[in-house]
Design an enzyme around this catalytic site. Structure first.
Site, PDB file in Angstrom:
ATOM      1  CG  ASP A 104      -2.316   0.582   1.016  1.00  0.00           C
ATOM      2  OD1 ASP A 104      -2.092   1.852   0.341  1.00  0.00           O
ATOM      3  OD2 ASP A 104      -3.292   0.311   1.300  1.00  0.00           O
ATOM      4  CG  ASP A 154      -7.129   3.353  -3.649  1.00  0.00           C
ATOM      5  OD1 ASP A 154      -8.433   3.194  -3.662  1.00  0.00           O
ATOM      6  OD2 ASP A 154      -6.621   3.381  -2.516  1.00  0.00           O
ATOM      7  CD  GLU A 211     -13.179   6.614  -6.002  1.00  0.00           C
ATOM      8  OE1 GLU A 211     -12.916   5.483  -5.823  1.00  0.00           O
ATOM      9  OE2 GLU A 211     -12.153   7.291  -5.310  1.00  0.00           O
ATOM     10  NE  ARG A 269     -11.372   3.990  -4.006  1.00  0.00           N
ATOM     11  CZ  ARG A 269     -11.022   4.631  -2.877  1.00  0.00           C
ATOM     12  NH1 ARG A 269     -10.810   4.148  -1.852  1.00  0.00           N
ATOM     13  NH2 ARG A 269     -11.035   6.150  -3.072  1.00  0.00           N
ATOM     14  CG  ASP A 323     -11.428   1.573   1.488  1.00  0.00           C
ATOM     15  OD1 ASP A 323     -10.465   0.832   0.764  1.00  0.00           O
ATOM     16  OD2 ASP A 323     -11.108   2.812   1.746  1.00  0.00           O
ATOM     17  CG  HIS A 382      -5.723  -4.569   1.495  1.00  0.00           C
ATOM     18  ND1 HIS A 382      -4.375  -4.324   1.822  1.00  0.00           N
ATOM     19  CD2 HIS A 382      -6.458  -3.529   1.199  1.00  0.00           C
ATOM     20  CE1 HIS A 382      -4.358  -2.739   1.699  1.00  0.00           C
ATOM     21  NE2 HIS A 382      -5.276  -2.529   1.394  1.00  0.00           N
TER      22      HIS A 382
END
Length: 885
Positions: free
Chosen positions: A346, A458, A461, A541, A557, A615
């Site tokens: 990460d 990630d 959006e 994502r 998440d 994860h």
């Protein structure tokens, strides 16, 4: 001639109906909401709508029965007489008055395209002014089909389009309602549905069978930990609707990327409200549910073929802290003998969370990656789109990006500056070809430092820690403050993202927002191919229709809780509907600390996610308390043994799973699928979301409840076999059975007649691929079975398209198993050997078994009726025959 008859029917059906306003005869379920924004009686009546208390004071769904609804005689669009075109029909629509949102477009055009026998396409748009249309590639129409599985009826007053299935007259789409509205920033259309059995409409945390009792689904990609009734990471305005009377299915896809509400009500009916673009609908006829998905992916693009190693087990956490901390986990997984193909990191690997950098404790990361590669393993790490602007002159990703003009801009033409992990950041405009080249160059430079194998993208959006930008958004823009706001979280289009008025190379963020992650997927997919010259592995994502062509998705998440584990199945099934079969949830949960029992059960379930990754978070519940390690080797020996066993089962079945991914890539079929896809007439299966299938052969029934040592599983009608023992279950009808499920076991059953192709497993796919193959042959009641194997080198781009693969079909009948090679372009097919055959449902003990005419040793289990032939060494690139007497 048939089209001429249909057109005459359309013209003959045109009718004018005079209606008077009437508000008292509406059933609650058939009220269509006239005031979804701040309903009040005065405002409702000023819109010319009815205001009445519902017959039953219902708080169903997340919106409830509307108090304000349209009367029968609400002003409507009328349609002029349609004309036949080369592709179908065209008609003009008009209305004389404006309605309650500004910018009413009074003159519209309808184009109806008969694209294929099973696909109807229609658009409603402004013929006088060009409007935004979603920039994804869809099929170009060829010649009209000779016949179609649908009939179309156009209604003049009020305008409506009605689509029915020609075989039985069942309803597929019918918008003949008087509240179709089209303004510059408010478009609304409703349709009756054929049943309440609706699936899709993602991305939302909800049941797989969608609630339809006044439920609103908002669409606007958002950085949002999984929460019910909230718009989440991606947008997928596609639904599948089942007909319980026939078992037939159809799909409805609205190709629109603007912020949107979709409402399901119990009539049953659906309402779409979007704030931009056009109405661009596809109706997909199926009739099998799996065929609907094939037809849908024919429109949006078939799923890509992942690398073989991408189907192995992946491991990650936020908070390893260093290369040494990461290596420690890799080494204890190896010491425990637990399969693992890919290690991830990460954002803590970065220097101050700057993309394409290494922090001080990760300076030797390349050494670990090289060690992984030497052991036949792979490496992936996270990359966020936000590029820091805080280090001009010393941070090449920003410096070169600024020089090349690759960033999204504000109204003043300068890069829009938001804030993410590294502080203030600019956002790449992946719709700009220059940006794609800059991204490739940047990936290539960093790959020289760390030879990673895939990209985890990630925060795309895109996520923003400030609203709009560090200076806000222009308040006088209707793009930032539209007249109607769908029911999105945050009550603002710029909440947790960038300004809708921001500018991309091809248009406004207002229109392109929910495509941002999709555009980054394309850039990352192409960059990896350019850099590695191998099949890419991209996990994103945020997604949009068509994203499955470029990578996969994890469900975001989630939390370490039993309900989150349960909901993950619905998410995985939904994304298979959306054409993104490479999907999984964070096994054992991301937020909060797991328990050993929960993680053990979740590892069992997660072993059958198409994309399988464990994860977890860095702090639980908050700083400075670190989350517990949840890699399988961190738990007890019993937990390790259980996880090793279930992951070895996954690895054993990877040839079957890989073949399913090939079928998805070639034909658009699902990989993980709901039970009713294989048994569409069984309405008892329509709401099952605690079990699922891999393809048509394997049924997975996990434990999802704390403390349980048995599971109530729905077993569909027919003959099934226990995967582990071969014991048969014959079901005269679909029923629920209680199955034993000790803590170390997940129930797996094989559908009679559908073979499983296997391979002796090892702890990596690299090692497993060197081993012999095996067959599980679950005989149907008539003694037959069939199966298939697709095989290539697992890493080269375009092996299927270039014929560099082998495809084998297997058939069992009359106590004989045979194979046929339909394609052999795989250069190493001569190394493929069959080592074992296990036949379920052999009702009497054989006296002899021969393979290619030679007698071989065998074992027979008289209790479970299983024939086991092992120690074989049969070449698979030539036809073989195995018989028993």
């Amino acid at each position: 001639m048939e089209h001429l008859v249909l057109l005459l029917c359309v013209v003959a059906s045109l009718a004018t109906t005079t209606l008077t306003q009437e508000c008292s005869s509406f059933e609650d379920s058939k009220r269509f909401d006239c005031m979804p924004d701040n309903p009040n009686q005065q405002g409702c009546e000023s819109r010319g709508c009815c205001w009445q208390t519902p017959t039953k004071n219902s708080t169903n769904g997340n919106i409830g029965v509307p108090y304000c609804f349209y009367p029968h005689d609400y002003p409507y669009y009328e349609m002029d007489e349609p004309t036949m075109t080369d592709y179908g029909w065209r008609a003009d629509l008009h209305r004389n008055d404006s309605f309650y949102y500004p910018g009413t477009i009074k003159q519209l055009r309808l184009d109806v395209y008969e694209e294929t026998e099973n696909r109807l396409h229609f658009k409603i748009y402004d013929p006088a002014n060009s409007r935004y249309e979603v920039p994804i590639t869809t099929p170009k129409m060829g010649a009209k089909p000779a016949q179609t599985a649908y009939s179309v009826k156009l209604n003049q007053k009020p305008f409506g389009i009605e689509v029915t299935r020609t075989s039985d007259g069942s309803l597929l789409f019918n918008s003949t309602l008087n509240h179709f509205l089209f303004a510059d920033q408010f478009i609304q259309i409703s349709s009756w549905l054929q049943s309440k059995y609706v699936y899709g409409l993602g991305e939302h945390r909800t049941s797989f069978l969608l609630p339809s009792d006044w439920e609103r689904f908002a669409f606007w990609a958002r950085d949002q930990s999984v929460t019910e009734n909230i718009n989440e990471y991606g947008d997928h305005p596609f639904l599948l609707n089942m007909n319980p009377d026939t078992g037939n299915a159809h799909g409805i896809f609205l190709l629109n990327s603007n912020a949107m509400d979709v409402v399901l009500q119990p009539a049953p009916a659906i309402t779409y409200r979007t704030i931009g673009g056009i109405l661009d609908f596809y109706i997909l006829l199926g009739p099998e549910p799996g065929s609907v998905i094939q037809q849908y992916t024919e429109v949006i693009g078939r799923p890509y073929m992942p690398p073989y190693w991408g189907l192995g087990f992946h491991l990650c956490r936020w908070g390893y802290g260093s290369t040494a901390g990461t290596r420690k986990v890799v080494e204890r997984m190896r010491a425990a003998g637990i399969p693992q193909d890919t290690q991830w990191n990460d954002i803590d690997y970065m220097n101050n969370t700057l993309d394409f950098t290494l922090g001080g404790t990760f300076k030797d990361l390349a050494d670990l990656v090289n060690d992984l590669h030497a052991n036949g393993q792979h490496y992936m790490m996270i990359t966020d789109p936000g590029i820091s602007n805080l280090h001009p002159g010393s941070y090449p990703p920003y410096d070169t990006g600024l020089q090349n003009g690759v960033f999204v801009t504000s109204d003043d033409g300068k890069p829009l500056i938001g804030k993410v992990w590294p502080g203030t950041t600019a956002f790449p405009d992946f719709f700009n070809p220059k940006t794609k080249q800059w991204w490739t160059d940047t990936v290539k430079t960093f790959h020289k430092t760390v030879p990673f194998d895939g990209m985890w993208i990630d925060m795309n959006e895109p996520s923003n820690f400030v609203s709009g930008s560090i200076t806000g958004c222009p308040s006088n823009s209707t793009y930032n403050q539209p007249p109607f706001l769908p029911g999105i979280a945050g009550n603002s289009l710029q909440d947790k993202t960038i300004c809708p008025s921001a500018k991309h190379k091809i248009g406004l963020h207002y229109n392109l927002h929910s495509l941002y992650g999709y555009s980054e997927m394309i850039a990352s997919h192409d960059a990896l191919i350019s850099v590695r010259q191998k099949r890419p592995m991209v996990i994103s994502r945020s997604t949009f229709p068509g994203a499955g062509q470029y990578g996969g998705h994890w469900l975001g998440d989630n939390y370490s809780s039993w309900p989150n584990m349960n909901y993950s199945i619905a998410g995985i099934l939904s994304f298979n509907l959306f054409g993104i079969p490479l999907v999984g949830a964070d096994i054992c949960g991301f937020h909060d600390s797991t328990t050993e029992e929960m993680c053990q059960r979740w590892m069992q379930l997660g072993a059958f996610y198409p994309f399988s990754r464990n994860h977890n978070d860095i702090y639980c519940p908050s700083y400075p308390t670190m989350c517990k390690d949840q890699d399988p080797a961190a738990f007890s020996k019993a937990m390790q043994d259980s996880t090793r066993s279930v992951l070895l089962t996954r690895y054993r079945l990877l040839p079957y799973l890989y073949t399913l991914f090939h079928k998805a890539h070639a034909n658009g079929t699902t990989v993980a699928r709901p039970l009713f896809f294989e048994f569409p007439a069984e309405t008892a299966l329509y709401s099952v979301q605690t079990q699922f299938m891999w393809g048509n052969a394997l049924m997975i029934s996990p434990v999802l409840t704390e403390g349980a040592t048995q599971v109530d599983a729905v077993i569909p009608k027919g003959l099934w076999y226990d995967y582990y023992t071969g014991a048969s279950i014959s079901m005269a009808s679909t029923q629920t059975m209680t199955l034993k499920a000790p803590l170390d076991t997940i129930n797996l059953h094989v559908s009679a007649g559908n073979m499983l192709v296997m391979q002796e497993p090892n702890t990596t796919t690299t090692a497993s691929r060197k081993n012999k193959f095996g067959l599980i042959v679950p005989l149907a009641s008539d003694g037959t079975a069939s199966g298939e194997l697709y095989w290539d080198d697992g890493d080269t781009v375009g092996t299927y398209e270039n014929g560099k693969y082998i495809f084998i079909t297997f058939t069992a009948q009359n106590k004989m198993i045979s194979s046929q090679i339909t394609q052999d372009g795989y250069p190493d097919s001569g190394t493929m050997k069959l080592g074992s055959v296990i036949v379920y449902g052999v009702n009497s003990a054989p006296t002899s078994v021969t393979v290619n005419g030679k007698s071989v040793a065998f074992k027979y289990d008289s209790t479970n009726k299983v024939l086991n032939v092992s120690s074989l060494d049969v070449k698979l690139n030539a036809p073989f025959k195995a018989t028993w007497m």
